[in-house]
Design an enzyme around this catalytic site. Structure first.
Site, mmCIF file in Angstrom:
data_model
loop_
_atom_site.group_PDB
_atom_site.id
_atom_site.type_symbol
_atom_site.label_atom_id
_atom_site.label_comp_id
_atom_site.label_asym_id
_atom_site.label_seq_id
_atom_site.Cartn_x
_atom_site.Cartn_y
_atom_site.Cartn_z
ATOM 1 N N LYS A 44 6.311 5.461 0.905
ATOM 2 C CA LYS A 44 5.538 5.151 -0.297
ATOM 3 C C LYS A 44 4.168 4.602 0.090
ATOM 4 O O LYS A 44 3.916 4.266 1.248
ATOM 5 C CB LYS A 44 6.287 4.159 -1.180
ATOM 6 C CG LYS A 44 6.545 2.800 -0.544
ATOM 7 C CD LYS A 44 7.306 1.906 -1.497
ATOM 8 C CE LYS A 44 7.576 0.540 -0.856
ATOM 9 N NZ LYS A 44 8.227 -0.385 -1.797
ATOM 10 N N ARG A 66 13.885 -7.660 -10.582
ATOM 11 C CA ARG A 66 12.800 -6.703 -10.780
ATOM 12 C C ARG A 66 13.415 -5.505 -11.499
ATOM 13 O O ARG A 66 13.721 -5.588 -12.676
ATOM 14 C CB ARG A 66 12.151 -6.353 -9.433
ATOM 15 C CG ARG A 66 10.799 -5.685 -9.535
ATOM 16 C CD ARG A 66 10.125 -5.561 -8.175
ATOM 17 N NE ARG A 66 10.891 -4.719 -7.255
ATOM 18 C CZ ARG A 66 10.472 -4.424 -6.022
ATOM 19 N NH1 ARG A 66 9.323 -4.918 -5.563
ATOM 20 N NH2 ARG A 66 11.196 -3.641 -5.240
ATOM 21 N N HIS A 73 18.263 -4.008 -3.658
ATOM 22 C CA HIS A 73 17.130 -4.389 -2.801
ATOM 23 C C HIS A 73 17.154 -5.897 -2.600
ATOM 24 O O HIS A 73 17.332 -6.654 -3.565
ATOM 25 C CB HIS A 73 15.810 -3.958 -3.442
ATOM 26 C CG HIS A 73 14.635 -4.072 -2.523
ATOM 27 N ND1 HIS A 73 14.548 -3.366 -1.353
ATOM 28 C CD2 HIS A 73 13.499 -4.824 -2.601
ATOM 29 C CE1 HIS A 73 13.405 -3.651 -0.751
ATOM 30 N NE2 HIS A 73 12.754 -4.547 -1.480
ATOM 31 N N ARG A 81 17.069 1.904 4.856
ATOM 32 C CA ARG A 81 15.771 2.319 4.327
ATOM 33 C C ARG A 81 14.623 1.655 5.105
ATOM 34 O O ARG A 81 13.887 0.833 4.552
ATOM 35 C CB ARG A 81 15.651 1.939 2.845
ATOM 36 C CG ARG A 81 16.755 2.497 1.952
ATOM 37 C CD ARG A 81 16.397 2.303 0.474
ATOM 38 N NE ARG A 81 16.068 0.931 0.141
ATOM 39 C CZ ARG A 81 16.912 0.055 -0.410
ATOM 40 N NH1 ARG A 81 18.159 0.415 -0.688
ATOM 41 N NH2 ARG A 81 16.514 -1.164 -0.694
ATOM 42 N N TYR A 132 -24.225 -12.145 3.026
ATOM 43 C CA TYR A 132 -24.205 -12.761 1.699
ATOM 44 C C TYR A 132 -23.790 -14.232 1.792
ATOM 45 O O TYR A 132 -22.805 -14.566 2.445
ATOM 46 C CB TYR A 132 -23.242 -12.024 0.779
ATOM 47 C CG TYR A 132 -23.706 -10.638 0.400
ATOM 48 C CD1 TYR A 132 -24.844 -10.450 -0.364
ATOM 49 C CD2 TYR A 132 -22.996 -9.517 0.815
ATOM 50 C CE1 TYR A 132 -25.272 -9.168 -0.715
ATOM 51 C CE2 TYR A 132 -23.408 -8.236 0.482
ATOM 52 C CZ TYR A 132 -24.550 -8.073 -0.283
ATOM 53 O OH TYR A 132 -24.965 -6.813 -0.623
ATOM 54 N N CYS A 191 -18.729 -7.686 4.102
ATOM 55 C CA CYS A 191 -19.419 -7.017 2.995
ATOM 56 C C CYS A 191 -18.623 -5.791 2.540
ATOM 57 O O CYS A 191 -17.597 -5.447 3.121
ATOM 58 C CB CYS A 191 -20.815 -6.595 3.437
ATOM 59 S SG CYS A 191 -21.803 -7.936 4.152
ATOM 60 N N MET A 192 -19.100 -5.125 1.519
ATOM 61 C CA MET A 192 -18.399 -3.950 1.012
ATOM 62 C C MET A 192 -18.281 -2.862 2.079
ATOM 63 O O MET A 192 -17.220 -2.254 2.228
ATOM 64 C CB MET A 192 -19.118 -3.393 -0.218
ATOM 65 C CG MET A 192 -18.415 -2.194 -0.845
ATOM 66 S SD MET A 192 -19.292 -1.519 -2.274
ATOM 67 C CE MET A 192 -19.092 -2.850 -3.457
ATOM 68 N N ASP A 193 -19.366 -2.633 2.816
ATOM 69 C CA ASP A 193 -19.402 -1.518 3.764
ATOM 70 C C ASP A 193 -19.609 -1.937 5.207
ATOM 71 O O ASP A 193 -19.591 -1.088 6.096
ATOM 72 C CB ASP A 193 -20.543 -0.560 3.394
ATOM 73 C CG ASP A 193 -20.540 -0.224 1.913
ATOM 74 O OD1 ASP A 193 -19.530 0.318 1.448
ATOM 75 O OD2 ASP A 193 -21.537 -0.530 1.233
#
Length: 372
Positions: free
Chosen positions: A40, A138, A167, A223, A266, A313-315
């Site tokens: 998954k 759950r 589970h 699993r 930043y 930072c983002m990138d």
């Protein structure tokens, strides 16, 4: 390849890890359970199509994913093994279950009704797994309310229950008493089910941590997820000969000098009274790097650890390479080995207070996976 930040996925390591798990199971019992390989969340960030085919080739009895869409991706990649869908399906478009021959989980009364109606319209018998909630609270039918909730499932003429499972909520917490309590509840539920009209063909309960902890919860299938990718769930220890399958690589794109008192990025964090040198690495939080790595994590350059400094930072991220002879183009290892040093996912997760699962699943979609 344009972006220098790539994830290298060693499919040979995944096959080797599968073999190590299988050997461990076979050596510990006369009737080894079969393996449901969990792929998954894009195979924990490794790439579900490629990993799914590798695990099918390695001998997995079944693959498991979160939802119908993930199952369709595996089928369209050419996976022919049975595919178990873990997630709740009562509000889903169920066509893919039938068109792509998926095995759904019945975990709620509404899911049972929806699947029964869909199977009846198609005049087919649908193979399903039944989930029992033994304390995780759950998904699943409550273990202490089966007399009320399961008769409708048992009376569904177009549903065939091929396996029942649960589970564990605390498999990775060795001192927590709930693990043993859930095992006992599941065993009791399995004894009760035949009298409610649901015969027991197969049972499964053990994820990676439970697999390592207690042979009594192996049942007919196990699993494993994280173990397949070469990582032992913390804080558990294991001697299994596993190899991490994913490494994350980039290259320095710039080298900058900092005067005493200057901050970085930043917010201008990380100011220091030294003269320093920092290198810019084109990988940031959009690629899955955590903001908390600043001041906590490190990357590898020329076989040495370089601390992450300033704000992620983002990138981009910045690393302190003071006193190191580095230049643009030098390889940077974010996760993996660069002799003689190594930075593993467990180490990174511990340093920022999270879990390996999160770090792997967050490896961004724009990072190209290179399969080896």
């Amino acid at each position: 390849m344009i972006r220098p930040t790539v994830a290298r996925v060693d499919l040979g390591a995944i096959r080797s890890n599968y073999a190590a798990i299988s050997d461990f199971l076979a050596a510990s019992t006369t009737a080894a359970p079969r393996v449901i390989a969990v792929v998954k969340a894009n195979a924990y960030g490794h790439g579900a199509p490629e990993v799914g085919l590798a695990l099918e080739d390695a001998g997995a009895a079944m693959l498991a994913c979160a939802d119908i869409e993930e199952g369709i991706v595996l089928r369209e990649a050419g996976v022919r093994a049975p595919i178990l869908i873990f997630g709740a399906l009562s509000v889903s478009d169920l066509d893919g279950v039938f068109t792509h021959h998926l095995t759904p989980t019945i975990s709620t009364p509404s899911a049972a009704r929806a699947l029964q109606q869909a199977a009846a319209r198609r005049q087919v018998t649908l193979r399903c797994h039944l989930k029992i909630d033994t304390g995780m609270n759950r998904l699943g039918f409550r273990h202490d309310n089966l007399d009320r909730t399961l008769p409708e499932v048992a009376a569904s003429p177009n549903l065939a229950i091929n396996a029942v499972y649960t589970h564990f909520a605390t498999a990775d917490a060795p001192d927590h008493p709930a693990f043993a309590e859930q095992r006992l509840r599941f065993d009791a539920a399995c004894v009760r089910l035949p009298s409610l009209g649901i015969p027991i063909h197969s049972r499964h309960a053990a994820n990676s941590a439970a697999l390592l902890r207690d042979e009594r919860v192996w049942y007919d299938f196990v699993r494993p997820g994280l173990l397949l990718y070469g990582i032992v769930p913390p804080p558990i220890a294991s001697t299994l000969p596993l190899r991490p399958a994913l490494s994350l690589h980039s290259r320095i794109v710039a080298v900058k000098g900092l005067r005493p008192g200057e901050g970085i990025g930043y917010g201008l964090h990380g100011a220091d009274d030294r003269v320093r040198t920092v290198a810019v690495v084109p990988a940031g939080y959009a690629d899955g790097l955590d903001l908390r790595l600043s001041g906590q994590g490190c990357m590898l350059v020329r076989g040495r650890r370089a601390p992450v400094v300033g704000s992620v930072c983002m990138d981009m991220s910045m690393i302190d390479v003071t006193g190191m002879d580095v230049a643009p183009g030098d390889e940077v290892v974010i996760v993996g080995t660069q002799d003689p040093e190594a930075v593993g996912v467990r180490e990174i997760a511990a340093s920022i207070g999270t879990i390996p699962y999160e770090l792997l699943c967050r490896v961004g979609a724009r990072i190209q996976r290179v399969y080896e």
